[in-house]
Scaffold this motif. Structure first.
Motif, PDB file in Angstrom:
ATOM      1  N   GLU A 213       0.914  -1.123  -0.005  1.00 41.59           N
ATOM      2  CA  GLU A 213      -0.051   0.066   0.000  1.00 41.59           C
ATOM      3  C   GLU A 213       0.716   1.330  -0.039  1.00 41.59           C
ATOM      4  O   GLU A 213       2.026   1.358   0.545  1.00 41.59           O
ATOM      5  CB  GLU A 213      -1.005  -0.005   1.089  1.00 41.59           C
ATOM      6  CG  GLU A 213      -0.322  -0.117   2.722  1.00 41.59           C
ATOM      7  CD  GLU A 213      -1.318  -0.176   3.702  1.00 41.59           C
ATOM      8  OE1 GLU A 213      -1.948   0.633   4.124  1.00 41.59           O
ATOM      9  OE2 GLU A 213      -1.573  -1.624   4.087  1.00 41.59           O
ATOM     10  N   PRO A 214       0.483   2.351  -0.706  1.00 39.47           N
ATOM     11  CA  PRO A 214       1.174   3.640  -0.737  1.00 39.47           C
ATOM     12  C   PRO A 214       1.710   4.241   0.627  1.00 39.47           C
ATOM     13  O   PRO A 214       2.692   4.554   0.555  1.00 39.47           O
ATOM     14  CB  PRO A 214       0.127   4.580  -1.142  1.00 39.47           C
ATOM     15  CG  PRO A 214      -0.952   3.794  -1.725  1.00 39.47           C
ATOM     16  CD  PRO A 214      -1.129   2.442  -0.904  1.00 39.47           C
ATOM     17  N   ARG A 215       1.524   3.931   1.762  1.00 38.83           N
ATOM     18  CA  ARG A 215       2.209   4.300   2.815  1.00 38.83           C
ATOM     19  C   ARG A 215       3.693   3.754   2.943  1.00 38.83           C
ATOM     20  O   ARG A 215       4.503   4.519   3.755  1.00 38.83           O
ATOM     21  CB  ARG A 215       1.111   3.985   4.273  1.00 38.83           C
ATOM     22  CG  ARG A 215       1.282   2.525   4.523  1.00 38.83           C
ATOM     23  CD  ARG A 215       0.507   2.306   5.786  1.00 38.83           C
ATOM     24  NE  ARG A 215       0.361   0.937   6.133  1.00 38.83           N
ATOM     25  CZ  ARG A 215       1.079   0.133   6.934  1.00 38.83           C
ATOM     26  NH1 ARG A 215       2.292   0.741   7.274  1.00 38.83           N
ATOM     27  NH2 ARG A 215       1.041  -1.229   7.198  1.00 38.83           N
ATOM     28  N   PHE A 216       3.801   2.733   2.389  1.00 36.15           N
ATOM     29  CA  PHE A 216       5.225   2.201   2.636  1.00 36.15           C
ATOM     30  C   PHE A 216       6.066   3.025   1.497  1.00 36.15           C
ATOM     31  O   PHE A 216       7.306   3.136   1.692  1.00 36.15           O
ATOM     32  CB  PHE A 216       5.249   0.693   2.096  1.00 36.15           C
ATOM     33  CG  PHE A 216       4.720  -0.224   3.003  1.00 36.15           C
ATOM     34  CD1 PHE A 216       5.583  -0.381   4.438  1.00 36.15           C
ATOM     35  CD2 PHE A 216       3.519  -0.646   3.012  1.00 36.15           C
ATOM     36  CE1 PHE A 216       4.920  -1.519   5.039  1.00 36.15           C
ATOM     37  CE2 PHE A 216       2.919  -1.418   4.081  1.00 36.15           C
ATOM     38  CZ  PHE A 216       3.945  -1.756   5.211  1.00 36.15           C
ATOM     39  N   ALA A 217       5.716   3.674   0.343  1.00 37.08           N
ATOM     40  CA  ALA A 217       6.514   4.558  -0.218  1.00 37.08           C
ATOM     41  C   ALA A 217       6.693   5.814   0.523  1.00 37.08           C
ATOM     42  O   ALA A 217       7.945   6.307   0.674  1.00 37.08           O
ATOM     43  CB  ALA A 217       5.613   4.802  -1.617  1.00 37.08           C
ATOM     44  N   ASP A 218       5.851   6.141   1.285  1.00 31.35           N
ATOM     45  CA  ASP A 218       6.243   7.276   2.057  1.00 31.35           C
ATOM     46  C   ASP A 218       7.231   7.086   3.443  1.00 31.35           C
ATOM     47  O   ASP A 218       8.168   7.858   3.613  1.00 31.35           O
ATOM     48  CB  ASP A 218       4.756   7.851   2.921  1.00 31.35           C
ATOM     49  CG  ASP A 218       3.864   8.209   2.001  1.00 31.35           C
ATOM     50  OD1 ASP A 218       4.130   8.830   0.902  1.00 31.35           O
ATOM     51  OD2 ASP A 218       2.507   8.477   2.237  1.00 31.35           O
ATOM     52  N   LEU A 219       7.210   5.736   3.723  1.00 30.13           N
ATOM     53  CA  LEU A 219       7.949   5.247   4.940  1.00 30.13           C
ATOM     54  C   LEU A 219       9.516   5.226   4.174  1.00 30.13           C
ATOM     55  O   LEU A 219      10.360   5.533   4.748  1.00 30.13           O
ATOM     56  CB  LEU A 219       7.635   3.716   5.202  1.00 30.13           C
ATOM     57  CG  LEU A 219       8.523   2.870   5.997  1.00 30.13           C
ATOM     58  CD1 LEU A 219       9.052   3.551   7.394  1.00 30.13           C
ATOM     59  CD2 LEU A 219       7.982   1.818   6.273  1.00 30.13           C
TER      60      LEU A 219
ATOM     61  N   LEU B  71      19.361   4.857  -6.977  1.00 35.18           N
ATOM     62  CA  LEU B  71      18.331   5.458  -5.917  1.00 35.18           C
ATOM     63  C   LEU B  71      17.085   5.549  -6.627  1.00 35.18           C
ATOM     64  O   LEU B  71      16.923   6.303  -7.547  1.00 35.18           O
ATOM     65  CB  LEU B  71      18.762   6.276  -5.371  1.00 35.18           C
ATOM     66  CG  LEU B  71      18.301   6.608  -3.631  1.00 35.18           C
ATOM     67  CD1 LEU B  71      18.339   5.184  -2.863  1.00 35.18           C
ATOM     68  CD2 LEU B  71      18.598   7.834  -3.024  1.00 35.18           C
ATOM     69  N   GLU B  72      15.747   4.995  -6.225  1.00 34.17           N
ATOM     70  CA  GLU B  72      14.740   5.440  -6.811  1.00 34.17           C
ATOM     71  C   GLU B  72      14.243   6.755  -6.537  1.00 34.17           C
ATOM     72  O   GLU B  72      14.339   7.318  -5.476  1.00 34.17           O
ATOM     73  CB  GLU B  72      13.381   4.329  -5.913  1.00 34.17           C
ATOM     74  CG  GLU B  72      13.419   2.839  -6.453  1.00 34.17           C
ATOM     75  CD  GLU B  72      12.225   2.422  -6.081  1.00 34.17           C
ATOM     76  OE1 GLU B  72      11.689   1.436  -6.258  1.00 34.17           O
ATOM     77  OE2 GLU B  72      11.949   2.588  -4.653  1.00 34.17           O
ATOM     78  N   SER B  73      13.328   7.366  -7.252  1.00 32.11           N
ATOM     79  CA  SER B  73      13.049   8.605  -7.144  1.00 32.11           C
ATOM     80  C   SER B  73      11.848   8.783  -8.125  1.00 32.11           C
ATOM     81  O   SER B  73      11.949   8.902  -9.453  1.00 32.11           O
ATOM     82  CB  SER B  73      14.075   9.760  -7.527  1.00 32.11           C
ATOM     83  OG  SER B  73      13.485  11.018  -7.236  1.00 32.11           O
ATOM     84  N   PRO B  74      10.588   8.939  -7.749  1.00 30.01           N
ATOM     85  CA  PRO B  74      10.510   8.824  -6.332  1.00 30.01           C
ATOM     86  C   PRO B  74      10.219   7.454  -5.764  1.00 30.01           C
ATOM     87  O   PRO B  74      10.347   6.798  -6.524  1.00 30.01           O
ATOM     88  CB  PRO B  74       8.948   9.481  -6.214  1.00 30.01           C
ATOM     89  CG  PRO B  74       8.259   8.981  -7.573  1.00 30.01           C
ATOM     90  CD  PRO B  74       9.498   9.152  -8.629  1.00 30.01           C
ATOM     91  N   SER B  75      10.232   7.319  -4.455  1.00 32.06           N
ATOM     92  CA  SER B  75      10.194   6.062  -3.748  1.00 32.06           C
ATOM     93  C   SER B  75       8.710   5.029  -4.149  1.00 32.06           C
ATOM     94  O   SER B  75       7.621   5.815  -4.419  1.00 32.06           O
ATOM     95  CB  SER B  75      10.200   6.213  -2.336  1.00 32.06           C
ATOM     96  OG  SER B  75      11.260   6.793  -1.917  1.00 32.06           O
ATOM     97  N   SER B  76       9.084   3.891  -4.316  1.00 31.95           N
ATOM     98  CA  SER B  76       7.846   2.877  -4.701  1.00 31.95           C
ATOM     99  C   SER B  76       7.313   2.566  -3.427  1.00 31.95           C
ATOM    100  O   SER B  76       8.119   2.670  -2.342  1.00 31.95           O
ATOM    101  CB  SER B  76       8.339   1.951  -5.667  1.00 31.95           C
ATOM    102  OG  SER B  76       9.325   0.968  -5.214  1.00 31.95           O
TER     103      SER B  76
END
Length: 508
Positions: free
Chosen positions: A56-62, A348-353
């Motif tokens: 779920e998207p909250r893990f990208a924020d994490l 490095l990912e940008s933005p985070s997945s």
């Protein structure tokens, strides 16, 4: 601070009578804390038929929060890690099972510097002859008799059982509380250290964790559990999980080489089961382990481990932050071309997945060649060397491990899972609940619920533990009070003993 003095404390001789005489009320209380019913397949996404996918998207924020502001340092640390893996993995592949250090039980007091060095680096070991061979074989026969007397016992897979949902069989009780096994666990746990001299932990006083057993038969290919790590999955990245103790902070800060897998105080606040998963461990297990009840070698249904420890931990934790610029020619391959693995191909990912590769809420952390290509798992996973009945196999709680895909041997591969757990407040709290389950015959609270062994014929009780070891064995089960006035204890050890005694309803 009041100390609990054993001569003035209640032991389970009285506590057990109080619990058992409450009858239905006690049974209901123990049952209320159960997880849903299940077996070992519910603990892992792959055995449950789930596929790995973005979360779920909250893990990208994490993920963004973990690396914000240190992107350049993290990229540099990733490149250094990949270079280090290229050096280490060929050595592992060349040595195979020989890389696993071993020691005889009689030599524990005089362990060589070579053993200690290799054990610290690899995180895995075999302790030979912990229990005499014939005694271990007798335990296996006693298990078979217990299972035969109780055909209702749950197991996986149902049509050809290999892993049994048993926690309180006579053999398991005898093995867990065996003085030699407790001594072996104490030896292993003292490889850990605490930066806080007053931390509420004692690695010198093992606690019991009631796990299952395996009796794997020749030809079995269903219990093909691939590379994985116990102790949660998503929790290792989450602030409310392992982040509570800052266990992996050095890795998140781009200094993975400073990460110390043997520091214990940072793990005390950890919550490793945020999702109440079936089979997800709530206790701090310094080591996973099993006692062998058979003669078993490589490819004979045995264990495989990844002896990279700190580097492998850093890799699987950092992997979700990096992605390849150019994909592999064959994404399903077990080995990948050098151009794909080269550090210049990873950024490095940008933005985070929202990917946490191999992690699924409520299940164990799994690893795959396609998800973790630089670990070269087909080469860096090595078999345990040949073991005999009575040998104890252990691996650090962060160690990647697996089982043979196919049992190609000619006889059973049988073990009792018996991890090494230190005395901590959180562990003591769990052991108190586990003790109630034991007295009623319900499954260990971490595992699938139900009636368990409550109606099993021949199920042992507290007196059976006392017969094996009336001191350390009883205390490890939560059946007898700790002596916090024992000589040589630190302030932290004394306090954690007193807190455990209070949790277990022992009073001075």
């Amino acid at each position: 601070m009041a100390s609990c003095i054993p001569s003035r404390s209640r032991t389970l001789a009285s506590t057990g009578r109080r619990l058992l005489t409450t009858g239905t009320k006690q049974s209901a209380a123990a049952a209320q804390g159960q997880k849903k019913e299940g077996d070992i397949s519910d603990a892992f996404a792959s055995l449950s038929g789930l596929t790995f996918r973005p979360l779920e998207p909250r893990f990208a924020d994490l993920k963004h929060r973990l690396v914000a502001g240190i992107e350049e340092a993290l990229q540099d640390s990733w490149n250094k890690l990949l270079a280090s893996l290229r050096e280490e993995i060929p050595l592992i592949a060349e040595l195979g099972p020989k890389i696993v250090p071993s020691i005889d039980f009689k030599d524990l007091a005089n362990a060589s510097p070579e053993f200690r060095t290799e054990h610290k680096k690899r995180g895995v070991a075999v302790i030979r002859n912990v229990i005499p061979q014939q005694e271990a074989l007798d335990l296996k026969q006693e298990l078979r008799d217990y299972i035969a007397a109780n055909p209702q016992t749950k197991a996986f897979p149902q049509d050809n059982p290999q892993v049994y949902e048993l926690y309180w069989s006579p053999s398991q009780i005898k093995a867990r509380s065996h003085p030699n096994l407790i001594q072996a666990q104490r030896f292993l746990m003292e490889f850990w250290h605490s930066r806080d001299p007053n931390a509420l932990i004692s690695s010198s006083h093992p606690l019991i964790y009631a796990d299952r057993l395996r009796m794997r038969l020749p030809g079995d290919a269903k219990f093909a559990l691939g590379p994985h790590i116990d102790g949660g999955s998503c929790e290792r990245w989450e602030e409310s999980g392992y982040g509570r103790g800052g266990v992996y902070d050095a890795i998140w800060k781009g200094r993975w080489w400073e990460y110390d897998p043997w520091e214990s105080s940072c793990r005390l606040p950890v919550v490793s089961d945020l999702y109440n998963g079936v089979g997800a461990c709530s206790m701090f297990r310094m080591f996973q382990g099993w006692l062998s009840m058979s003669e078993t070698g490589p490819y004979e249904g045995t264990l495989l481990v990844n002896p990279l420890l700190s580097r492998a931990t850093a890799y699987f934790l950092l992997r979700p932050f990096f992605s390849p610029k150019k994909q592999a020619a064959d994404p399903t391959a077990e080995h990948f071309e050098e151009s794909f693995l080269d550090s210049n191909n990873w950024e490095l990912e940008s933005p985070s997945s929202s990917w946490l590769h191999g992690a699924t809420p409520g299940h164990g952390q799994e690893l795959r060649a396609a998800l973790h290509p630089h670990l070269d798992l087909p080469w860096s996973m090595v078999h345990m060397p040949k073991v005999n009945p009575g040998d104890y196999v252990s691996w650090h709680c962060d160690t990647i491990h697996a089982v043979d895909k196919v049992h190609a041997g000619k006889s059973d591969s049988s073990v009792m899972y018996i991890p090494a757990c230190p005395l901590t407040v959180q562990n003591a709290d769990f052991v108190g609940r586990q003790r109630d389950a034991f007295l009623q015959g319900y499954p260990c609270p971490d595992f699938g619920g139900g009636v368990g062994e409550s109606k099993h014929v021949g199920r042992p009780g507290a007196k059976d533990v006392e017969e094996v070891d009336p001191e350390d064995g009883m205390r490890a089960f939560g059946l007898k009070a700790w002596d916090s006035e024992e000589s040589g204890l630190t302030m932290g050890q004394r306090e954690v003993m007193d807190r455990a005694n209070k949790l277990w309803d022992f009073y001075a």
